[in-house]
Scaffold this active site. Sequence first.
Site, PDB file in Angstrom:
ATOM      1  N   ASN A 124      -5.232   2.591 -12.927  1.00 49.25           N
ATOM      2  CA  ASN A 124      -4.284   1.613 -12.368  1.00 49.25           C
ATOM      3  C   ASN A 124      -2.869   2.156 -12.514  1.00 49.25           C
ATOM      4  O   ASN A 124      -2.597   2.962 -13.401  1.00 49.25           O
ATOM      5  CB  ASN A 124      -4.402   0.295 -13.146  1.00 49.25           C
ATOM      6  N   ILE A 178      -7.656  -9.597 -11.531  1.00 44.59           N
ATOM      7  CA  ILE A 178      -8.182  -9.079 -12.796  1.00 44.59           C
ATOM      8  C   ILE A 178      -9.664  -8.791 -12.621  1.00 44.59           C
ATOM      9  O   ILE A 178     -10.407  -9.615 -12.077  1.00 44.59           O
ATOM     10  CB  ILE A 178      -7.944 -10.108 -13.924  1.00 44.59           C
ATOM     11  N   HIS A 229       1.044   0.669 -13.089  1.00 47.55           N
ATOM     12  CA  HIS A 229       1.782  -0.543 -13.437  1.00 47.55           C
ATOM     13  C   HIS A 229       3.277  -0.214 -13.465  1.00 47.55           C
ATOM     14  O   HIS A 229       3.672   0.815 -14.024  1.00 47.55           O
ATOM     15  CB  HIS A 229       1.327  -1.066 -14.802  1.00 47.55           C
ATOM     16  N   GLY A 243       0.795  -1.231   0.000  1.00 43.10           N
ATOM     17  CA  GLY A 243       0.000   0.000   0.000  1.00 43.10           C
ATOM     18  C   GLY A 243       0.823   1.275   0.000  1.00 43.10           C
ATOM     19  O   GLY A 243       0.319   2.330   0.381  1.00 43.10           O
ATOM     20  N   SER A 244       2.056   1.216  -0.494  1.00 45.69           N
ATOM     21  CA  SER A 244       2.842   2.455  -0.504  1.00 45.69           C
ATOM     22  C   SER A 244       2.275   3.463  -1.500  1.00 45.69           C
ATOM     23  O   SER A 244       2.368   4.674  -1.275  1.00 45.69           O
ATOM     24  CB  SER A 244       4.320   2.169  -0.777  1.00 45.69           C
ATOM     25  N   ASN A 245       1.690   2.990  -2.581  1.00 44.00           N
ATOM     26  CA  ASN A 245       1.042   3.934  -3.507  1.00 44.00           C
ATOM     27  C   ASN A 245      -0.184   4.564  -2.872  1.00 44.00           C
ATOM     28  O   ASN A 245      -0.418   5.770  -3.028  1.00 44.00           O
ATOM     29  CB  ASN A 245       0.676   3.232  -4.820  1.00 44.00           C
ATOM     30  N   ARG A 271     -15.232 -15.043 -10.341  1.00 47.13           N
ATOM     31  CA  ARG A 271     -14.732 -13.663 -10.388  1.00 47.13           C
ATOM     32  C   ARG A 271     -15.873 -12.655 -10.366  1.00 47.13           C
ATOM     33  O   ARG A 271     -15.790 -11.598  -9.749  1.00 47.13           O
ATOM     34  CB  ARG A 271     -13.912 -13.445 -11.664  1.00 47.13           C
TER      35      ARG A 271
HETATM   36  C1  GAR Z   1       3.479  -1.341  -7.279  1.00 50.04           C
HETATM   37  O1  GAR Z   1       4.783  -1.437  -7.796  1.00 50.04           O
HETATM   38  C2  GAR Z   1       2.461  -1.362  -8.394  1.00 50.04           C
HETATM   39  O2  GAR Z   1       2.881  -0.678  -9.533  1.00 50.04           O
HETATM   40  C3  GAR Z   1       2.362  -2.840  -8.669  1.00 50.04           C
HETATM   41  O3  GAR Z   1       2.341  -3.416  -7.386  1.00 50.04           O
HETATM   42  C4  GAR Z   1       3.115  -2.612  -6.513  1.00 50.04           C
HETATM   43  C5  GAR Z   1       2.293  -2.303  -5.290  1.00 50.04           C
HETATM   44  O4  GAR Z   1       3.068  -1.624  -4.336  1.00 50.04           O
HETATM   45  N1  GAR Z   1       1.209  -3.168  -9.433  1.00 50.04           N
HETATM   46  C6  GAR Z   1       1.199  -4.120 -10.354  1.00 50.04           C
HETATM   47  O5  GAR Z   1       2.157  -4.842 -10.602  1.00 50.04           O
HETATM   48  C7  GAR Z   1      -0.122  -4.269 -11.109  1.00 50.04           C
HETATM   49  N2  GAR Z   1       0.050  -5.062 -12.276  1.00 50.04           N
HETATM   50  P1  GAR Z   1       2.371  -0.878  -3.127  1.00 50.04           P
HETATM   51  O6  GAR Z   1       1.401  -1.886  -2.508  1.00 50.04           O
HETATM   52  O7  GAR Z   1       3.490  -0.552  -2.203  1.00 50.04           O
HETATM   53  O8  GAR Z   1       1.666   0.333  -3.658  1.00 50.04           O
END
Ligand code: GAR
Length: 223
Positions: free
Chosen positions: A108, A93, A110, A13-15, A66
């Site tokens: 999203n 997904i 990526h 969850g850093s984003n 799903r």
């Molecule tokens: C991030 O690097 C994000 O871009 C990636 O998961 C990580 C989550 O980090 N997402 C994907 O790969 C989606 N295909 P976070 O939980 O620290 O935000």
Amino acid sequence: MTIALGVLLSGSGSNFQAIADRVLAGELDADICLVVSNKPDAYGLERARSMGIPTACISHRDFPERETFDQELVRTLREAGVQWVALAGFMRILTPAFLTPFAGRVVNIHPALLPACPGIHAQAQQAEYGVRLAGCTVHFVDEKMDHGPIIIQAAVPAFATDNADSLGARILELEHRIYPQALQWIASNRVRLQGRQVIIDGAARSAASAWWTNPPLEPPFTT
Ligand code: GAR
């Protein structure tokens, strides 16, 4: 305007944290109504709780299909008043059962320069392939994985000494910068779609001659 935002995550969850910090700082006009994880032990839920943001855990394991999982996500987000959804490391997904009710309102992030390296382990894919420029992408979500129209991308250098972790850390720093920016463009109603092209009203345009190489060019190839 202020967007009523729901955040979906599966891990650290850093984003989400980067988004929430910008909201707290008054730099992102969003109200984070709810953070939802499909994993009960996601650290992102902990982060949300400690910031006083409502959370929900909906385990995909409780749903045989799903579609029924997606329907429960929609119901929960709607109940919380969510209008826009940011996927932030959400590793499921989504089907039309989710995307139709939130059509055009799901974004999203990526960790690669799409359309290169879609799917999981994008950081490892880039490190192992030996790319020289890696990066990250914020895009609208459609029914194909890591495919929808691109809002912003950021490039970082990749080095022969990199592994998935070192490259991933360099990419993640930029993720934390571009995701809140993309959401603020949306919140300020500056984002329009023209087919696959995303128009950001008033965004500066890099010089047509702007480019970047890694490694840098050396004389005489610099001119
Ligand atoms: C991030 O690097 C994000 O871009 C990636 O998961 C990580 C989550 O980090 N997402 C994907 O790969 C989606 N295909 P976070 O939980 O620290 O935000």
